[in-house]
Design an enzyme around this catalytic site. Structure first.
Site, PDB file in Angstrom:
ATOM      1  CD  GLU A  46     -23.216  -2.131   4.872  1.00  0.00           C
ATOM      2  OE1 GLU A  46     -23.926  -2.076   5.906  1.00  0.00           O
ATOM      3  OE2 GLU A  46     -22.460  -3.086   4.607  1.00  0.00           O
ATOM      4  CG  ASN A 109     -21.362  -3.559   1.097  1.00  0.00           C
ATOM      5  OD1 ASN A 109     -21.422  -2.349   0.961  1.00  0.00           O
ATOM      6  ND2 ASN A 109     -21.953  -4.206   2.089  1.00  0.00           N
ATOM      7  CE  LYS A 126     -19.315  -5.108   5.274  1.00  0.00           C
ATOM      8  NZ  LYS A 126     -20.790  -5.140   5.482  1.00  0.00           N
ATOM      9  CD  GLU A 145     -22.775  -7.574   4.251  1.00  0.00           C
ATOM     10  OE1 GLU A 145     -21.827  -7.108   3.608  1.00  0.00           O
ATOM     11  OE2 GLU A 145     -23.117  -7.143   5.373  1.00  0.00           O
ATOM     12  CB  CYS A 171     -21.177  -2.182   7.774  1.00  0.00           C
ATOM     13  SG  CYS A 171     -22.362  -2.745   9.016  1.00  0.00           S
ATOM     14  CG  ASN A 196     -27.566  -1.181   6.137  1.00  0.00           C
ATOM     15  OD1 ASN A 196     -28.737  -0.854   6.013  1.00  0.00           O
ATOM     16  ND2 ASN A 196     -26.610  -0.691   5.369  1.00  0.00           N
TER      17      ASN A 196
HETATM   18  N1  CDV Z   1     -23.758  -4.765   7.236  1.00  0.00           N
HETATM   19  C1  CDV Z   1     -22.996  -5.290   8.216  1.00  0.00           C
HETATM   20  O1  CDV Z   1     -21.807  -5.507   8.035  1.00  0.00           O
HETATM   21  N2  CDV Z   1     -23.644  -5.587   9.380  1.00  0.00           N
HETATM   22  C2  CDV Z   1     -22.985  -6.246  10.471  1.00  0.00           C
HETATM   23  C3  CDV Z   1     -23.957  -7.085  11.240  1.00  0.00           C
HETATM   24  C4  CDV Z   1     -24.516  -8.168  10.397  1.00  0.00           C
HETATM   25  C5  CDV Z   1     -23.316  -7.679  12.477  1.00  0.00           C
HETATM   26  C6  CDV Z   1     -22.329  -5.261  11.422  1.00  0.00           C
HETATM   27  O2  CDV Z   1     -21.165  -5.461  11.757  1.00  0.00           O
HETATM   28  O3  CDV Z   1     -22.981  -4.324  11.885  1.00  0.00           O
END
Ligand code: CDV
Length: 301
Positions: A46, A109, A126, A145, A171, A196
């Site tokens: 990501e 994103n 996303k 975010e 993510c 991430n």
């Molecule tokens: N980039 C993300 O979506 N990170 C989230 C963290 C913040 C919990 C994740 O689900 O990994």
């Protein structure tokens, strides 16, 4: 057996001073390693081209825009597309997208899926955005975010690619069962995703000891319950002061992790993906058409 060799291309930190050229060069180096290992599809993290800037407050509009791509590909990223063509390797790339369409200026994103000829065959924005819109100055780092990105408006979609059907998640999507299910209902056999994930949750530190476990648990459950392969690529290591987990992996439709990263730096994680295994789990365990009963679910789905 119907096999595709895939690679999760984990990346170590992209530091705030690092330019696109450097990040793209690192991606190309990983792609070359993956190609040498026989991979046909490489999955990058990501927001692979920049540090994960939702971890801090940016108030200047131009500065914020500097983390976004206004076109994909663009001159800075084109060398990665050229490498894909040269090597005959496709890829998934997470990046931050600035859209100036009829709806006005919007930031997403996003991720694209690119075939072995270097052509974009799928795009995703996303949907599950974690965090908050208002800064929390008392916390050691931010998760903005919801401030910087709009909720994705393309839906969960599976694309015909690499001789099968492939869906994209990003993510936090991986923690939500419906993300995988929407792809499975469209016949996806592989879900690709980048992440991430900080090692520390400032508002819920009690969960920190389980952060690595929950990462794999989410992908393993998604893979098994939807009879699909999952390829997850992390941005790992300490980036702008935030320690992010690695654990990039390939998960089989059995729910087993078949390959996993050993470092928190740039590393490829390669596995041969047997599409027949997805078909077997779909036929014998998760035949969605034969066994799901959404009309009896109480109208909540
Ligand atoms: N980039 C993300 O979506 N990170 C989230 C963290 C913040 C919990 C994740 O689900 O990994």
């Amino acid at each position: 057996m119907s096999l595709i060799t895939v690679a999760a291309a984990q990346m170590g930190p992209v530091s705030p001073g690092e330019d696109r050229r450097s990040a793209v060069d690192r991606c190309i180096a990983l792609m070359e390693q993956a190609a040498a290992a026989g991979a046909e599809l490489v999955v990058f993290p990501e927001a692979a081209l920049t540090p994960f800037f939702p971890h801090w407050l940016i108030e200047d509009e131009d500065e914020l825009d500097s983390y976004f791509e206004t076109a994909m590909p663009n001159p800075a990223v084109e060398p990665l597309f050229a490498a894909a063509r040269r090597l005959g390797v496709g890829f998934h790339l997470g990046y931050c997208e600035l859209d100036r369409g009829p709806a006005g200026k919007r930031r997403f994103n996003s991720a694209v899926l690119v075939d072995r000829q270097g052509t974009i065959v799928g795009a995703y924005r996303k949907i599950h955005l974690p965090g908050y819109a208002e800064p929390r100055p008392h916390e050691p780092f931010q998760n903005l975010e919801k401030r910087y990105f709009s909720v994705g408006d393309l839906g969960f979609r599976a694309f015909d690619a690499f001789g099968t059907r492939i869906g994209i998640l990003i993510c936090n999507d991986r923690r939500w069962p419906e993300s995988y299910r929407m792809l499975a209902l469209q016949g996806a056999t592989i879900a690709v995703l980048g992440y991430n994930t900080p090692r520390h949750h400032p508002a819920f530190p009690e969960s920190d000891r389980l952060v690595v476990f929950h990462n794999h648990l989410s992908m393993q459950a998604g893979a098994y319950q939807n009879a699909m392969w999952v390829v997850g690529a992390a941005k790992a290591g300490v980036e702008a002061g935030v320690d992010q987990i690695g654990g990039s992996c390939v998960v089989a439709p059995s729910g087993e992790v078949v390959a996993v990263a050993e470092t928190e730096g740039d590393e490829i994680v390669v596995a041969a993906v047997d599409l027949d295994l997805a078909a077997q789990y779909r036929a014998h365990v998760f035949d969605l058409a034969a066994n799901r009963r959404p009309e009896h679910y109480g109208g909540l789905l």
